[in-house]
Design a protein around this motif. Structure first.
Motif, PDB file in Angstrom:
ATOM      1  N   SER A  87     -25.614   8.399  13.939  1.00 48.54           N
ATOM      2  CA  SER A  87     -27.117   8.035  13.675  1.00 48.54           C
ATOM      3  C   SER A  87     -27.133   6.395  13.047  1.00 48.54           C
ATOM      4  O   SER A  87     -26.041   6.155  12.809  1.00 48.54           O
ATOM      5  N   TYR A  88     -28.185   5.959  13.472  1.00 53.59           N
ATOM      6  CA  TYR A  88     -28.022   4.422  13.031  1.00 53.59           C
ATOM      7  C   TYR A  88     -29.392   4.082  12.528  1.00 53.59           C
ATOM      8  O   TYR A  88     -30.360   4.739  12.696  1.00 53.59           O
ATOM      9  N   ARG A  89     -29.286   2.730  11.676  1.00 49.41           N
ATOM     10  CA  ARG A  89     -30.407   2.304  11.173  1.00 49.41           C
ATOM     11  C   ARG A  89     -30.309   0.925  10.949  1.00 49.41           C
ATOM     12  O   ARG A  89     -29.160   0.341  11.325  1.00 49.41           O
ATOM     13  N   TYR A  90     -31.254   0.233  10.725  1.00 47.32           N
ATOM     14  CA  TYR A  90     -31.230  -1.361  10.575  1.00 47.32           C
ATOM     15  C   TYR A  90     -31.532  -1.612   8.991  1.00 47.32           C
ATOM     16  O   TYR A  90     -32.598  -1.001   8.587  1.00 47.32           O
ATOM     17  N   ASP A  91     -30.846  -2.664   8.531  1.00 43.85           N
ATOM     18  CA  ASP A  91     -31.297  -3.140   7.261  1.00 43.85           C
ATOM     19  C   ASP A  91     -31.417  -4.735   7.347  1.00 43.85           C
ATOM     20  O   ASP A  91     -30.951  -5.446   8.203  1.00 43.85           O
ATOM     21  N   GLN A  92     -31.987  -5.263   6.530  1.00 41.75           N
ATOM     22  CA  GLN A  92     -32.196  -6.803   6.393  1.00 41.75           C
ATOM     23  C   GLN A  92     -31.228  -7.208   5.517  1.00 41.75           C
ATOM     24  O   GLN A  92     -31.033  -7.105   4.296  1.00 41.75           O
ATOM     25  N   VAL A  93     -30.478  -8.520   6.150  1.00 43.21           N
ATOM     26  CA  VAL A  93     -29.618  -9.231   5.172  1.00 43.21           C
ATOM     27  C   VAL A  93     -29.716 -10.752   5.403  1.00 43.21           C
ATOM     28  O   VAL A  93     -30.419 -11.051   6.577  1.00 43.21           O
ATOM     29  N   ARG A  94     -29.419 -11.760   4.666  1.00 40.64           N
ATOM     30  CA  ARG A  94     -29.368 -13.102   4.834  1.00 40.64           C
ATOM     31  C   ARG A  94     -28.311 -13.589   5.629  1.00 40.64           C
ATOM     32  O   ARG A  94     -26.937 -13.110   5.353  1.00 40.64           O
ATOM     33  N   ASP A  95     -28.245 -14.200   6.677  1.00 43.01           N
ATOM     34  CA  ASP A  95     -27.317 -14.571   7.557  1.00 43.01           C
ATOM     35  C   ASP A  95     -26.689 -15.862   6.785  1.00 43.01           C
ATOM     36  O   ASP A  95     -27.318 -16.668   6.176  1.00 43.01           O
ATOM     37  N   PRO A  96     -25.424 -15.581   6.442  1.00 39.63           N
ATOM     38  CA  PRO A  96     -24.432 -16.626   5.564  1.00 39.63           C
ATOM     39  C   PRO A  96     -24.586 -18.058   6.267  1.00 39.63           C
ATOM     40  O   PRO A  96     -24.266 -19.029   5.881  1.00 39.63           O
ATOM     41  N   LEU A  97     -24.550 -18.354   7.689  1.00 39.96           N
ATOM     42  CA  LEU A  97     -24.562 -19.348   8.534  1.00 39.96           C
ATOM     43  C   LEU A  97     -25.928 -20.173   8.383  1.00 39.96           C
ATOM     44  O   LEU A  97     -25.962 -21.388   8.047  1.00 39.96           O
ATOM     45  N   ASP A  98     -26.824 -19.451   8.490  1.00 44.29           N
ATOM     46  CA  ASP A  98     -28.161 -20.206   8.544  1.00 44.29           C
ATOM     47  C   ASP A  98     -29.214 -20.073   7.189  1.00 44.29           C
ATOM     48  O   ASP A  98     -30.096 -20.779   7.174  1.00 44.29           O
ATOM     49  N   GLY A  99     -28.840 -19.223   6.669  1.00 47.81           N
ATOM     50  CA  GLY A  99     -29.943 -18.701   5.544  1.00 47.81           C
ATOM     51  C   GLY A  99     -30.940 -17.767   5.663  1.00 47.81           C
ATOM     52  O   GLY A  99     -31.770 -17.414   4.861  1.00 47.81           O
ATOM     53  N   LYS A 100     -31.178 -17.393   6.969  1.00 47.97           N
ATOM     54  CA  LYS A 100     -32.445 -16.992   7.342  1.00 47.97           C
ATOM     55  C   LYS A 100     -32.197 -15.357   7.289  1.00 47.97           C
ATOM     56  O   LYS A 100     -31.201 -14.735   7.294  1.00 47.97           O
ATOM     57  N   MET A 101     -33.336 -14.657   7.181  1.00 50.06           N
ATOM     58  CA  MET A 101     -33.237 -13.112   7.296  1.00 50.06           C
ATOM     59  C   MET A 101     -33.176 -12.585   8.301  1.00 50.06           C
ATOM     60  O   MET A 101     -33.802 -12.965   9.204  1.00 50.06           O
ATOM     61  N   LYS A 102     -31.924 -11.713   8.517  1.00 52.38           N
ATOM     62  CA  LYS A 102     -31.880 -10.957  10.053  1.00 52.38           C
ATOM     63  C   LYS A 102     -31.440  -9.451   9.733  1.00 52.38           C
ATOM     64  O   LYS A 102     -31.750  -9.132   8.586  1.00 52.38           O
TER      65      LYS A 102
END
Length: 90
Positions: A37-52
């Motif tokens: 199974s799969y799911r998505y979670d939200q993290v901060r991109d270490p390169l641009d600082g945006k939430m992805k």
């Protein structure tokens, strides 16, 4: 949001280790008929600082979840991050 730490060669999610899987690895599970199974979670991109978003897989029989990464032979081997949730998830 989950708390993520990179400790040496291990990525921790809420203090628990994550394994790595490439898109080709997921295709291998499909070919072998391995349930997952799969799911998505939200993290901060270490390169641009945006939430992805990143994709986490749970495979039957595995004790830790897998995070989707680029193939190090074809790319940089980093965690694959999405600017928005893929259409199939909405």
């Amino acid at each position: 949001m989950y708390e993520v730490f990179n400790v040496g060669k291990t990525i921790l999610l809420d203090g628990k280790p994550l394994s790595l899987v490439t898109p080709a690895g997921v295709e291998g599970w499909i070919e072998k008929g391995i349930p997952y199974s799969y799911r998505y979670d939200q993290v901060r991109d270490p390169l641009d600082g945006k939430m992805k978003y990143r994709c986490l897989y749970e495979k039957d029989g595995a004790e830790v979840p897998f995070v989707l990464v680029n193939d190090p032979d074809e790319g940089d081997g980093r965690v694959i991050l999405f600017d928005s949730l893929p259409e199939s998830v909405h």
